[in-house]
Every structure is written in structure tokens, then in C-alpha cells.
Scaffold this motif. Sequence first.
Motif, PDB file in Angstrom:
ATOM      1  N   ARG A 155      42.839  17.555   8.420  1.00 26.75           N
ATOM      2  CA  ARG A 155      42.953  15.812   8.455  1.00 26.75           C
ATOM      3  C   ARG A 155      43.052  15.565   9.523  1.00 26.75           C
ATOM      4  O   ARG A 155      43.963  16.323  10.393  1.00 26.75           O
ATOM      5  N   GLU A 160      39.106   9.413  -2.385  1.00 26.78           N
ATOM      6  CA  GLU A 160      39.116  10.877  -1.815  1.00 26.78           C
ATOM      7  C   GLU A 160      37.843  11.307  -2.679  1.00 26.78           C
ATOM      8  O   GLU A 160      37.455  12.405  -2.503  1.00 26.78           O
ATOM      9  N   THR A 204      35.109   9.505  -2.736  1.00 30.61           N
ATOM     10  CA  THR A 204      33.817  10.023  -2.153  1.00 30.61           C
ATOM     11  C   THR A 204      33.764  11.514  -0.699  1.00 30.61           C
ATOM     12  O   THR A 204      32.883  11.318  -0.084  1.00 30.61           O
ATOM     13  N   ARG A 205      34.809  11.875  -0.832  1.00 32.28           N
ATOM     14  CA  ARG A 205      34.371  13.529  -0.159  1.00 32.28           C
ATOM     15  C   ARG A 205      33.493  13.102   1.449  1.00 32.28           C
ATOM     16  O   ARG A 205      33.958  14.344   1.751  1.00 32.28           O
ATOM     17  N   HIS A 206      34.337  12.085   2.026  1.00 34.31           N
ATOM     18  CA  HIS A 206      33.748  11.466   3.506  1.00 34.31           C
ATOM     19  C   HIS A 206      34.543  10.636   3.705  1.00 34.31           C
ATOM     20  O   HIS A 206      35.086  10.972   5.346  1.00 34.31           O
ATOM     21  N   PHE A 207      36.350  10.905   3.788  1.00 29.88           N
ATOM     22  CA  PHE A 207      37.571   9.748   4.178  1.00 29.88           C
ATOM     23  C   PHE A 207      38.504  11.977   4.960  1.00 29.88           C
ATOM     24  O   PHE A 207      38.535  12.546   3.636  1.00 29.88           O
ATOM     25  N   ASN A 208      38.250  11.699   5.841  1.00 36.22           N
ATOM     26  CA  ASN A 208      38.938  12.211   6.394  1.00 36.22           C
ATOM     27  C   ASN A 208      40.063  12.566   6.901  1.00 36.22           C
ATOM     28  O   ASN A 208      40.793  13.721   7.920  1.00 36.22           O
ATOM     29  N   GLU A 223      31.614   6.432  -6.554  1.00 36.49           N
ATOM     30  CA  GLU A 223      31.924   6.906  -5.267  1.00 36.49           C
ATOM     31  C   GLU A 223      30.659   6.728  -4.356  1.00 36.49           C
ATOM     32  O   GLU A 223      31.304   6.650  -2.722  1.00 36.49           O
ATOM     33  N   LEU A 269      32.193   5.296  -0.518  1.00 33.88           N
ATOM     34  CA  LEU A 269      31.185   5.275   0.216  1.00 33.88           C
ATOM     35  C   LEU A 269      31.279   4.396   1.311  1.00 33.88           C
ATOM     36  O   LEU A 269      31.138   4.046   2.698  1.00 33.88           O
ATOM     37  N   LYS A 270      29.896   3.746   0.592  1.00 35.46           N
ATOM     38  CA  LYS A 270      29.681   2.718   1.497  1.00 35.46           C
ATOM     39  C   LYS A 270      30.526   1.757   1.760  1.00 35.46           C
ATOM     40  O   LYS A 270      30.469   0.775   3.741  1.00 35.46           O
ATOM     41  N   GLU A 281      32.416   3.312   5.019  1.00 31.69           N
ATOM     42  CA  GLU A 281      31.262   2.955   6.034  1.00 31.69           C
ATOM     43  C   GLU A 281      30.968   1.791   6.683  1.00 31.69           C
ATOM     44  O   GLU A 281      30.790   1.909   8.207  1.00 31.69           O
TER      45      GLU A 281
END
Lengths: 192, 192
Positions: A71, A89, A91-95, B179, B183-184, B187
Motif C-alpha cells: 500500500r 475497500e 471498490t478494489r481500486h484504492f491503494n 462500489e 469508485l467514481k 476518481e
Amino acid sequence: MTRLIDELKKLPGIGGKSAQRLAFHILRSSDDDAHSLAQAVRDVKDKLRLCSICNNITDVDPCTYCTSPTRNLRLVCVVEEPTNIAAIEKTRHFNGVYHVLHGSISPLHGVGPEHLRISNLTRRIDKNEVDEVIIATNPTVEGEATATYLSQTIKRAGVKVTRIAMGIPVGSDIEYADEVTMLKAMEGRREL
Amino acid sequence: MTRLIDELKKLPGIGGKSAQRLAFHILRSSDDDAHSLAQAVRDVKDKLRLCSICNNITDVDPCTYCTSPTRNLRLVCVVEEPTNIAAIEKTRHFNGVYHVLHGSISPLHGVGPEHLRISNLTRRIDKNEVDEVIIATNPTVEGEATATYLSQTIKRAGVKVTRIAMGIPVGSDIEYADEVTMLKAMEGRREL
């Protein structure tokens, strides 16, 4: 038996009937099952604590997010409650990593900035450990007040402070958007 | 009488009972009322047309938005349906004009770009009458496909093409966000 029923009734959403049903289930279950339930209840209070870095609820300190090698520790997402982490979490895109405030500013309920856990975040920023703070408090009056206060408090040279987008939910219809959301969606438009 | 009931039954949400009640109401009302209802129904078809500039439904061509002296004619908001204009007008902060597509791209329903009314928009852009096009199609699969197609078609030097924000609705809780919306929202975050 009556004592167990009374204890169970204190749980949210458990009335007299449910408590009785649960109590009889426990009575009929094996010794092992009953003991591990009792132990789990005890452990929650004994073993869980707040992460000293991000205030998330954890059984190891620092928590697994704060010590994850994959991370980005310099990208911090601020949320109101530990449960909000799950929403981000999935969303699986936040790092990045998190910071939990454990509340939001609400003068009506007597909650001021001094009741929020902010100090360990400002410390991280002062030690130059953070590139960007994403404020993901709720888009409510309290969440917005918290975002405004926070951005004023933590803004430093070299630290980017951003706010998650308010707008029309994906899959929805602009027909059903209330006017404030529609306004935010227009204001927050992005170039294609 | 039976003919009126049958005609009323064709209206959406009007069943046999309702049609009968409406028909009896019309029967009992004054001659004037009945005539003005009949005239209004006739006028809708006779007098309403599409605005030759923006395709909005109007009784005067060009429509009142397109001829308003207080509106910015160089800021065009693209919507799927005429009813969507109301959703944007109620924000009371949009000062530009509109363009109505009368649909969205949906291959499943056999609707391609050629079925949408785009030509008078591209003409406006080609004549250098537009500074910014805000694409306010719905945040659905069809609306997104339409936005992508449109942005590719109308993008020219000097014309800004923007998309309304997708995100968490105002007053909502990030806990309840699906989700994709979350995510949007991440972003689309904006600097504070």
C-alpha cells in the motif's frame, strides 16, 4: 437462563422473543460452541484496540493496512467511522491507507473538532509522511463541516487535500436527483 | 360515453374504474370546461413542436431558453429527454441553454447514434457558437455510451466537453454507496 435473555435483549434489534430464541439455541448447542462464543465476546473487548497510526479498530497495532508492503502509505483517506473503510475497500481500486476520525463535527450534538481523533494525522503530515489526504467524510452537513475544518487544519505546503465527488449515483437517473445533488454534479463536472 | 371511457383507458395509469370516474366528471362539468379540455388536448398535438435549435418541446420556435436574453448561449447542456431540463432548472444555478437528444444509444434496443438528434448541435459547434458542452446524460450504461460517442463526435479545437459528476448523493452516507459509485467518487475527487 433469565440473565442470558436479559443480556441478549440489550443488543440492538434483539427483542424479548429473539433473545429467548437465541438463549435456547445457546442452551442446546455443544459446550465447545458456547465456550467459543463466550470467548469471542470477551476477546473483542480484551484484544481489539485502535491502531496508533490510523485509529482503525485492529487486533494488531499498527493495523494491517498501515503495515501493508503493497500500500501507498503517502496517500491517506480520511473516514468518519471504521465501518466506512469497507465501503472504500470494496471498490478494489484504492491503494492507500486510512485515517479514522471516529465521528464528525456536529454542534447540535455537542461534537466539536476537539472530540475527533485528528492529532495522529497532523503528526503524520508534519513529519512529511503524506502526499495527499482524500477526505471521504459523508456528504451530509456534519461530514461537510468536518471536511472544511479538516482541510483548513491539515493544509500544508506540499500536501494535496482532496474531497470525494458528490454527484449522481451510477445507474441512477438525473430525473430522480434532488436539486442539491444535481447542482453538485454540475459544479463538479470534469473535462472529457 | 363508452367511446370516451375507452379513449381515457388508453392513458397510462388509467384503468377502467378511473376512466369511468373521469368520464362521469367530464359529463357533469360545464360545457366550457369540457370544451377547453378538448381544445387543450388538440392544441398539444397541433401547436407543440421541437425547437429547431435545441430540440426541446416548445410552442414557440425557437424555444424560450434559446431566445432568452439572460442566458449564456455559448454554454450548452446536453440531456436525453425534454423532461431532464426540469431536473437541471431546479438547481437554479444553470445559466446556459440546452440540447435534447431524444434518447440514448442502446444497441440492445436497436438505438444507434443515427437515431439521436445530434446534427443541430454539431452545426452550432461548427459555426463556432459554443464554448462548452456539458454532457448531462444519465449515469447508466446507455447514458455513458452516449456521452462517449458524443464527446468523440463534437470535440473540436476551442470547444470544452465536460461530463456531470458521478458520486455520492448529497445527504447520503458512503456506507450505502455501491462500489461503482464509490469508485467514481474517489476518481472524481477534487482539490479543496
